[in-house]
Enzyme design. Structure first.
Site, PDB file in Angstrom:
ATOM      1  N   CYS A   1     -42.898  -5.733  46.640  1.00 52.46           N
ATOM      2  CA  CYS A   1     -43.223  -5.180  45.316  1.00 52.46           C
ATOM      3  C   CYS A   1     -44.695  -4.811  45.184  1.00 52.46           C
ATOM      4  CB  CYS A   1     -42.837  -6.177  44.227  1.00 52.46           C
ATOM      5  SG  CYS A   1     -43.781  -7.721  44.290  1.00 52.46           S
TER       6      CYS A   1
ATOM      7  N   THR B   1     -23.758 -12.763  48.872  1.00 55.80           N
ATOM      8  CA  THR B   1     -23.510 -12.370  47.490  1.00 55.80           C
ATOM      9  C   THR B   1     -23.449 -10.845  47.444  1.00 55.80           C
ATOM     10  OG1 THR B   1     -25.859 -12.249  46.881  1.00 55.80           O
ATOM     11  CG2 THR B   1     -24.758 -14.395  46.645  1.00 55.80           C
TER      12      THR B   1
ATOM     13  N   HIS C   1     -13.418 -20.671  50.261  1.00 57.83           N
ATOM     14  CA  HIS C   1     -14.659 -21.468  50.192  1.00 57.83           C
ATOM     15  C   HIS C   1     -14.454 -22.880  50.739  1.00 57.83           C
ATOM     16  CE1 HIS C   1     -13.094 -22.475  46.067  1.00 57.83           C
ATOM     17  NE2 HIS C   1     -13.621 -23.657  46.334  1.00 57.83           N
TER      18      HIS C   1
ATOM     19  N   ALA D   1     -34.202 -16.559  43.231  1.00 58.35           N
ATOM     20  CA  ALA D   1     -34.428 -17.385  42.041  1.00 58.35           C
ATOM     21  C   ALA D   1     -33.133 -17.598  41.264  1.00 58.35           C
ATOM     22  CB  ALA D   1     -35.487 -16.729  41.150  1.00 58.35           C
TER      23      ALA D   1
END
Length: 205
Positions: free
Chosen positions: A178, A58, A93, A110
């Site tokens: 984080c 992505t 694809h 997520a």
């Protein structure tokens, strides 16, 4: 025109040139910080004899790693749209879906988890998943902040993917980038490699 010619060669390679004896692994990578482990994962897979590896990323995932550091072909959303020029051109694809013996999404963030669970297919990777040959294995490696992992919708979405027959490689507990500490980190690269090896064809006796 040069890009179109390149796609013709890519399509031919996807469909024809891989020897039947090679096991074709397609790695999907999404926008989790765990995407920084992609070069290591690819390198370790390439050490396994008889494996051919390609990557679908992505756009957000590329924030966490350098495409140039990945020693195999990396496909992006831009490739999907730039390579298709006319109705006679192959669709990337679908070509990648046909090529792959196994799809592994590592990490599965997520956002993409929610998309797949809902049937959304708005980028190259999610289009491959939506068109996936359900007779072939699909493994997914969740990776997200602990608070996101603990949200009730996450368990529901993971269960949805499992109901499709997809196989979860569970996330682990550790100190996250984080600063939070808890469950949500992607499985170790060695764990993912071991899981993939379980699907390799067994040598003829």
């Amino acid at each position: 025109m040069e890009h179109t010619s390149d796609f013709a060669n890519v399509s031919s390679t996807l469909s024809l040139s891989s020897a039947a004896s090679r096991f074709r692994v397609l790695l999907g990578v999404t926008g989790s910080v765990a995407a920084l482990k992609l070069p290591l994962l690819v390198s370790q897979l390439l050490e396994i004899p008889g494996i051919d590896v390609r990557v679908v990323t992505t756009d957000h995932a590329t924030h966490f790693y350098k495409v140039a550091e990945v020693p195999v072909r990396v496909y992006t959303d831009k490739d999907e749209w730039e390579m298709w020029k006319t109705r006679s051109d192959p669709v990337l694809h679908i070509e990648l879906r046909r090529w792959a013996d196994l799809l592994v999404i590592a990490p599965l963030d997520a956002n993409t988890l929610g998309k797949i669970a809902s049937g959304i297919c708005d980028n190259l990777l999610t289009c491959i998943v939506r068109a996936w040959d359900m007779s072939r294995p699909l493994l997914f490696c969740p990776a997200m902040n602990t608070a996101m992992w603990q949200h009730p919708i996450t368990a529901r979405q993971v269960a949805t993917l499992q109901s499709f027959g997809y196989v979860e490689i569970p996330c682990i507990s550790k100190k996250l980038v984080c600063g939070d500490e808890g469950k949500g980190a992607m499985a170790e690269v060695s764990t993912i490699v071991d899981a993939i090896q379980q699907y390799l064809p067994r040598p003829a006796v």
